[in-house]
Design an enzyme around this catalytic site. Structure first.
Site, mmCIF file in Angstrom:
data_model
loop_
_atom_site.group_PDB
_atom_site.id
_atom_site.type_symbol
_atom_site.label_atom_id
_atom_site.label_comp_id
_atom_site.label_asym_id
_atom_site.label_seq_id
_atom_site.Cartn_x
_atom_site.Cartn_y
_atom_site.Cartn_z
ATOM 1 C CD GLU A 53 -11.960 -5.013 10.965
ATOM 2 O OE1 GLU A 53 -12.038 -5.879 11.858
ATOM 3 O OE2 GLU A 53 -12.889 -4.775 10.157
ATOM 4 C CG HIS A 112 -2.086 0.974 1.072
ATOM 5 N ND1 HIS A 112 -2.083 2.221 1.631
ATOM 6 C CD2 HIS A 112 -3.266 0.856 0.410
ATOM 7 C CE1 HIS A 112 -3.210 2.842 1.340
ATOM 8 N NE2 HIS A 112 -3.951 2.034 0.599
ATOM 9 C CB ILE A 137 -1.284 6.347 3.240
ATOM 10 C CG1 ILE A 137 -0.440 7.538 2.759
ATOM 11 C CG2 ILE A 137 -2.578 6.840 3.872
ATOM 12 C CD1 ILE A 137 -1.123 8.358 1.681
ATOM 13 N N GLY A 193 -7.702 3.541 4.664
ATOM 14 C CA GLY A 193 -8.919 3.998 5.328
ATOM 15 C C GLY A 193 -9.814 2.860 5.761
ATOM 16 C CB VAL A 194 -10.902 -0.306 4.105
ATOM 17 C CG1 VAL A 194 -9.562 -0.985 3.816
ATOM 18 C CG2 VAL A 194 -11.976 -1.343 4.361
#
Length: 468
Positions: free
Chosen positions: A381, A367, A373, A376-377
């Site tokens: 979580e 990533h 970074i 966001g998902v």
């Protein structure tokens, strides 16, 4: 000295006709508890839906200010709200058996009178003002609208109107404190120009209109035939033009009554900010649309400042309530999907968890490895797992249960999270847990920055139920 909130002593009603709908309506002011604010209740609709007097609920500003919520609408709320603000009443529930507040004489004075007739009562809670912190500007250059709210330890208004009309010309109105509202502003009636009146009549838009509840400014040459026609429409013997350039149906209560009424409208519309204000409001050529846009700007600033004030500093070196081993005894997640490291606070409605983000996370291999970074998902979580601890803490033997998330709404990612950051997750129940269903609001922060927020819904189920 702190000022206490106020409500009314007892219910009181007023009846009249809605200006635009023409429907007869009875409106009842009811006492309301502390921190309730202003709310309307449509008692003529099944379920009696409630509409909060909030700028976020404004649905129309074309011919007055309308608010809508829960499938219901209330039209022309500004004169009623102005009366409440002008009398410094904080909490009222307003029942209505129709869609529009009664126009009465076109001002707020009759609402003021009935509220004072029933009387006011102090409550225990302090009134919390929003003090305008610096000059807040709003403008609409095409309409030559200018507004500014300036710091002041009072609530002061200055209003200028200019309609490019030989009859009205430029007019100013002002009050130096909200305590002057009843005497100087409350009785000032709405107004319109003759050409607007004719257009509204032509399109059947003022079904409740009467020449007793508006000042009609004659802004064009008008012959006797037209005056006779208007007299017939309004069931009057005759109508003429008074020396002041208005129809002679009524006499002006103040030479600058139109400007004073615009100030009245402004007070009512700004009530939709939702909190009493301290400041000096100055406006040139205001209208409902501009007032509402200005109110939204002020409310956005209040919301931003409130979120900053709510940021709490947590001692990450203090002994946690739950460490990683404790968390794994409650949650089935394991590396690399265990997204919280410790629980810092926990009660029946609230939980705070922490996640240390390091470059050793497995997902950083793929990533944005050149500019890592935290996805966001996975931030969501971590929030979900923190909320899961809150929910599982309500059942015995939490290891025998799972928390299944049913819905995630209004998720917003406000700032990036990078290796070295520590995310603090704060989750609060927004309603009591019923039948194993929990709803909560979650916020993730890095320092004093809100990086993620969302609304969550989860269900507690036994492990055996998921295996069946």
């Amino acid at each position: 000295m702190n000022v206490k909130q106020r409500t009314i002593k007892a219910p009181v009603s007023v009846s009249g006709t809605g200006l635009h709908t023409g429907q007869r309506v009875t409106m009842t002011f009811n006492p309301a508890p502390e921190n309730h604010g202003y709310k309307f209740r449509r008692v003529d609709i099944a379920g009696s839906p409630i509409i909060d007097a909030d700028v976020d609920n404004v649905s129309d500003t074309s011919r007055g200010t309308s608010i809508s919520q829960n499938g219901a609408t209330v039209n022309t709320v500004e004169h009623v709200l102005a009366a409440l603000v002008g009398l410094e009443v904080d909490n009222v529930l307003i029942d209505m058996d129709g869609p529009e507040t009664p126009i009465m004489d076109g001002s707020s004075i009759q609402f003021v009178d009935v509220i004072l007739e029933t009387g006011l009562v102090e409550q225990d809670a302090d009134r919390e003002y929003y003090h305008i912190p610096y000059n807040i500007h709003y403008s609409e250059p095409d309409r030559k609208v200018e507004m500014v709210a300036m710091p002041l330890d009072d609530y002061r208004f200055t209003c200028m109107v200019d309609y490019n009309s030989q009859v009205l010309g430029s007019q100013h109105a002002s009050i130096s404190t909200i305590g002057e509202f009843k005497k100087e502003i409350a009785s000032c009636r709405t107004f319109c120009f003759l050409h607007e009146l004719e257009m509204l009549l032509k399109h059947d838009l003022i079904k409740g209109g009467d020449l007793n509840n508006a000042i009609v400014v004659v802004d064009k040459d008008v012959d006797q035939e037209e005056l006779n026609h208007l007299a017939k429409l309004f069931n009057r013997k005759d109508i003429n033009v008074a020396p002041q350039g208005i129809l002679n149906n009524i006499e002006l209560r103040h030479q600058n009554e139109p400007a004073r009424h615009k100030l009245l409208d402004m007070i009512g519309d700004l009530a939709l900010v939702g909190v009493p204000l301290k400041g000096h409001i100055m406006a040139a050529r205001p209208g409902h649309a501009a007032n509402v846009a200005f109110a939204k700007k002020i409310k956005a600033l209040i919301k931003k400042e409130k979120s900053r004030k709510q940021v709490k500093a947590y001692d990450l070196n203090a002994k946690p309530l739950f460490d990683t081993v404790d968390i794994m005894n409650m949650l089935p997640h394991r590396q690399p999907f265990l997204m919280i490291d410790k629980i810092l606070e926990l009660n029946k409605n609230h939980v705070v968890g922490a996640k240390n983000v390091t470059i050793n996370e497995e997902f950083f291999k793929g990533h944005f490895p050149g500019a890592p970074i935290f996805p966001g998902v996975l931030q969501i979580e971590g929030m979900v797992q923190t909320g899961g601890i809150l929910v599982l803490n309500t059942v015995p033997d939490p290891q025998n249960y799972l928390t299944l998330f049913l819905k995630i709404e209004n998720a917003r990612f406000k700032s990036k999270v990078v290796p070295g950051d520590t995310i603090i997750y704060v989750c609060d129940l927004t309603a009591p847990i019923r039948r194993g269903i929990a709803t909560m609001k979650g916020v993730g922060m890095v320092g004093d920055r809100v990086v993620v927020e969302a609304e969550l819904m989860a269900q507690i189920v036994k492990v055996k139920e998921t295996e069946a």
